[in-house]
Design an enzyme around this catalytic site. Structure first.
Site, mmCIF file in Angstrom:
data_model
loop_
_atom_site.group_PDB
_atom_site.id
_atom_site.type_symbol
_atom_site.label_atom_id
_atom_site.label_comp_id
_atom_site.label_asym_id
_atom_site.label_seq_id
_atom_site.Cartn_x
_atom_site.Cartn_y
_atom_site.Cartn_z
ATOM 1 N N ARG A 121 -22.987 65.346 33.178
ATOM 2 C CA ARG A 121 -22.988 63.891 32.922
ATOM 3 C C ARG A 121 -22.288 63.504 31.632
ATOM 4 N NH1 ARG A 121 -28.125 64.664 34.791
ATOM 5 N NH2 ARG A 121 -28.379 64.040 36.966
ATOM 6 N N LYS A 143 -8.819 56.913 28.544
ATOM 7 C CA LYS A 143 -8.674 56.872 30.006
ATOM 8 C C LYS A 143 -8.509 58.298 30.497
ATOM 9 C CE LYS A 143 -5.858 52.854 30.784
ATOM 10 N NZ LYS A 143 -4.756 52.433 31.672
ATOM 11 N N GLU A 185 8.159 55.603 26.208
ATOM 12 C CA GLU A 185 6.937 54.922 25.742
ATOM 13 C C GLU A 185 7.106 54.476 24.289
ATOM 14 O OE1 GLU A 185 4.686 54.264 27.972
ATOM 15 O OE2 GLU A 185 4.830 55.841 29.497
ATOM 16 N N LYS A 229 -0.717 52.460 19.640
ATOM 17 C CA LYS A 229 -1.628 52.631 20.780
ATOM 18 C C LYS A 229 -3.070 52.444 20.324
ATOM 19 C CE LYS A 229 -3.185 53.826 24.889
ATOM 20 N NZ LYS A 229 -3.004 54.827 25.910
ATOM 21 N N GLU A 239 -9.057 47.408 28.730
ATOM 22 C CA GLU A 239 -7.952 46.842 29.491
ATOM 23 C C GLU A 239 -8.103 45.373 29.867
ATOM 24 O OE1 GLU A 239 -4.516 48.347 32.270
ATOM 25 O OE2 GLU A 239 -6.016 49.649 31.449
ATOM 26 N N ARG A 243 -4.589 44.922 26.010
ATOM 27 C CA ARG A 243 -4.209 46.269 26.440
ATOM 28 C C ARG A 243 -3.158 46.211 27.538
ATOM 29 N NH1 ARG A 243 -8.108 51.654 26.681
ATOM 30 N NH2 ARG A 243 -6.440 53.052 27.301
ATOM 31 N N ASN A 247 1.610 47.786 29.482
ATOM 32 C CA ASN A 247 2.232 47.989 30.792
ATOM 33 C C ASN A 247 3.658 47.467 30.865
ATOM 34 O OD1 ASN A 247 0.005 49.248 32.020
ATOM 35 N ND2 ASN A 247 -0.984 47.261 32.193
ATOM 36 N N HIS A 250 6.170 48.874 33.279
ATOM 37 C CA HIS A 250 5.402 49.739 34.171
ATOM 38 C C HIS A 250 5.216 49.180 35.580
ATOM 39 C CE1 HIS A 250 4.744 52.163 30.673
ATOM 40 N NE2 HIS A 250 3.902 52.977 31.283
ATOM 41 N N HIS A 254 6.213 51.849 37.973
ATOM 42 C CA HIS A 254 5.298 52.504 38.920
ATOM 43 C C HIS A 254 5.819 52.397 40.348
ATOM 44 C CE1 HIS A 254 1.629 52.127 36.042
ATOM 45 N NE2 HIS A 254 2.113 53.351 36.010
ATOM 46 N N HIS A 266 7.592 59.922 35.010
ATOM 47 C CA HIS A 266 7.022 58.609 34.705
ATOM 48 C C HIS A 266 7.880 57.845 33.692
ATOM 49 C CE1 HIS A 266 4.070 55.548 33.713
ATOM 50 N NE2 HIS A 266 4.159 55.913 32.440
HETATM 51 N N1 LIG Z 1 -4.709 58.566 30.104
HETATM 52 C C1 LIG Z 1 -3.707 57.780 29.790
HETATM 53 O O1 LIG Z 1 -3.867 56.772 29.109
HETATM 54 C C2 LIG Z 1 -2.336 58.167 30.251
HETATM 55 C C3 LIG Z 1 -1.214 57.517 29.727
HETATM 56 C C4 LIG Z 1 0.051 57.940 30.133
HETATM 57 C C5 LIG Z 1 0.183 58.972 31.055
HETATM 58 N N2 LIG Z 1 -0.928 59.559 31.566
HETATM 59 C C6 LIG Z 1 -0.824 60.676 32.518
HETATM 60 O O2 LIG Z 1 -0.165 61.726 31.848
HETATM 61 C C7 LIG Z 1 0.553 62.512 32.791
HETATM 62 C C8 LIG Z 1 1.943 62.737 32.264
HETATM 63 O O3 LIG Z 1 1.838 63.382 31.014
HETATM 64 P P1 LIG Z 1 3.085 64.040 30.276
HETATM 65 O O4 LIG Z 1 4.239 63.129 30.359
HETATM 66 O O5 LIG Z 1 2.601 64.486 28.978
HETATM 67 O O6 LIG Z 1 3.500 65.230 31.233
HETATM 68 P P2 LIG Z 1 2.815 66.613 31.612
HETATM 69 O O7 LIG Z 1 1.450 66.733 31.109
HETATM 70 O O8 LIG Z 1 3.069 66.762 33.060
HETATM 71 O O9 LIG Z 1 3.749 67.657 30.828
HETATM 72 C C9 LIG Z 1 5.103 67.749 31.167
HETATM 73 C C10 LIG Z 1 5.562 69.195 31.240
HETATM 74 O O10 LIG Z 1 5.764 69.692 29.927
HETATM 75 C C11 LIG Z 1 5.045 70.911 29.744
HETATM 76 N N3 LIG Z 1 4.668 70.936 28.338
HETATM 77 C C12 LIG Z 1 3.662 70.264 27.731
HETATM 78 N N4 LIG Z 1 3.721 70.436 26.411
HETATM 79 C C13 LIG Z 1 4.771 71.239 26.155
HETATM 80 C C14 LIG Z 1 5.349 71.753 24.978
HETATM 81 N N5 LIG Z 1 4.878 71.450 23.771
HETATM 82 N N6 LIG Z 1 6.441 72.557 25.109
HETATM 83 C C15 LIG Z 1 6.955 72.835 26.325
HETATM 84 N N7 LIG Z 1 6.467 72.360 27.471
HETATM 85 C C16 LIG Z 1 5.383 71.561 27.390
HETATM 86 C C17 LIG Z 1 3.939 70.866 30.730
HETATM 87 O O11 LIG Z 1 3.506 72.161 31.085
HETATM 88 C C18 LIG Z 1 4.586 70.138 31.901
HETATM 89 O O12 LIG Z 1 5.316 71.046 32.675
HETATM 90 C C19 LIG Z 1 0.486 61.783 34.104
HETATM 91 O O13 LIG Z 1 -0.454 62.417 34.926
HETATM 92 C C20 LIG Z 1 0.013 60.390 33.727
HETATM 93 O O14 LIG Z 1 -0.745 59.793 34.751
HETATM 94 C C21 LIG Z 1 -2.169 59.185 31.171
HETATM 95 ZN ZN LIG Z 2 3.500 54.919 30.693
#
Ligand SMILES: NC(=O)c1ccc[n+]([C@@H]2O[C@H](COP(=O)([O-])OP(=O)(O)OC[C@H]3O[C@@H](n4cnc5c(N)ncnc54)[C@H](O)[C@@H]3O)[C@@H](O)[C@H]2O)c1
Ligand SMILES: [Zn+2]
Length: 365
Positions: A121, A143, A185, A229, A239, A243, A247, A250, A254, A266
């Site tokens: 939990r 999030k 971003e 952020k 949100e 917040r 977007n 986006h 999206h 993305h």
């Molecule tokens: N929670 C939120 O507020 C929020 C906001 C934006 C995105 N997201 C989510 O985040 C995800 C995308 O995240 P991302 O863009 O970080 O991509 P990711 O986590 O997919 O990482 C991208 C790639 O880079 C690799 N990698 C990570 N760090 C590395 C490093 N230091 N050196 C070499 N390789 C590395 C990973 O293994 C992966 O293959 C999506 O699932 C999206 O929905 C969440």
């Molecule tokens: Zn984004």
């Protein structure tokens, strides 16, 4: 190292930023008062690059570390993976005093955060983001979640981390494509809130993507963006209107991600989405076309992905209608008024969205 305080009630938390922060991870987690047992969740790629120093720092500080790895792709960010990890945590004997550490990009952060939000939990968690996207965006704000076969990020929970440790030196192992996507971003932050950041990017975008900034400058850039952020989240945790400005780019972004079946990263889709939103703002007469050109030129220098003309325009427009942020059947868009200031605009028509998507497809085929 600089520290940004995120003043959220009832649990304010610190965001530490600096090159080399990873070597102090154990000490920082101790100071945050976390329990002895930690599940360090990461993906295979990051494990090969950065797990050893992270785990060593934690063990030196007296923590008992259980290492958990998964594929780390968006396709693996799902309930099945979460369930498997729950099993590993139970087998390792983790109890309510234990906590989770997410070492990786947004995929790892979202999934590990979701595991922390739901295991027993809810147990505490710490974010150690390793991509630009996660350092300036995903690791801050609480999030967490996983994907469902019928939609991205459909299952989740708000669960704020206890601590965020951002080591900018980790970005040096990121592939260029991820760097470019992550910078989307950063450009977004500049457009919605920070004209000085925009001017900095106009001077230095190639150096940023080439990782040629000196370490202090890179720290300044990442910390400044993490702060944007954090400020937005602090003002509006769950949100609401404020917040929602995060977007920018986006809605169309999206839709492009979904219509391309995630053929774009993305951030790449957000680059295209910002070009589209800029066109909408100019068409509505709310944005000076000269400023729009500055935005688009910066995005061209960053790298606008190609291939959009191959996607069906109607499909993209249709997917903007499925956007989670859409309210009561109207298109809601975040549109620029000037560089550094955006407004939320309701009632954008399908025809206007279509024209904007066509504009992006023609200008950046
Ligand atoms: N929670 C939120 O507020 C929020 C906001 C934006 C995105 N997201 C989510 O985040 C995800 C995308 O995240 P991302 O863009 O970080 O991509 P990711 O986590 O997919 O990482 C991208 C790639 O880079 C690799 N990698 C990570 N760090 C590395 C490093 N230091 N050196 C070499 N390789 C590395 C990973 O293994 C992966 O293959 C999506 O699932 C999206 O929905 C969440
Ligand atoms: Zn984004």
């Amino acid at each position: 190292m600089q520290t940004i305080a995120l003043a959220l009630e009832p649990h304010p938390y610190a965001i530490h930023v600096g090159h080399g922060v990873l070597s102090r991870l154990g000490e920082l987690c101790r100071a945050a008062g976390l329990g002895r047992q930690v599940a360090l969740i990461t993906d295979h790629t990051v494990a090969g690059l950065h797990l050893a120093p992270a785990a060593a720092s934690l063990r030196e500080a007296g923590f008992e570390v259980t290492e958990v790895r998964f594929a780390g792709t968006d396709a693996a960010k799902n309930l099945r993976t979460a369930e498997k990890i729950f099993g590993q945590l139970i087998q390792a004997g983790l109890d309510r005093t234990a906590w989770v550490l997410a070492l990786g990009g947004g995929v790892v952060g979202d999934l590990a955060g979701f595991v922390a939000a739901t295991f027993l939990r809810g147990i505490p968690f710490v974010q150690v983001p390793t991509t630009i996207v996660s350092q300036v965006d995903a690791s801050i704000g609480g999030k967490t979640g996983v994907n469902h076969a019928l939609g991205k990020n459909m299952i989740g929970a708000f669960h704020q981390p206890r601590l965020v440790c951002i080591d900018t030196a980790l970005l040096h192992t990121l592939p260029r494509r991820e760097l470019v996507a992550g910078m989307a971003e950063v450009v977004k932050h500049a457009l919605i809130r920070d004209p000085e950041l925009f001017a900095f990017l106009e001077r230095h975008i190639e150096q940023v993507v080439g990782l040629e900034l000196d370490p202090d400058e890179l720290d300044w850039l990442i910390a400044g963006n993490a702060r944007i952020k954090a400020e937005v989240v602090a003002a509006d945790e769950k949100e609401g209107e404020l917040r929602a400005i995060l977007n920018y780019g986006h809605t169309i972004g999206h839709a492009i991600e979904s219509a391309s079946q995630y053929g774009y990263l993305h951030g790449e889709a957000v680059i295209l989405g910002m070009v589209g939103a800029g066109e909408l703002a100019v068409q509505r007469g709310m944005w000076d076309p000269v400023e729009r050109e500055r935005q688009d030129l910066l995005l061209v220098r960053l790298g606008i992905p190609s291939g959009l003309s191959r996607l069906n325009t109607d499909l993209i427009v249709e997917r903007t209608r499925a956007d989670k942020k859409r309210l009561e059947g109207r298109h809601r868009f975040v549109l620029p008024r000037r560089i550094g200031q955006v407004e939320i605009v309701d009632g954008v028509s399908d025809a206007q969205v279509r024209a904007a998507v066509e504009y992006v497809q023609t200008r950046h085929p």
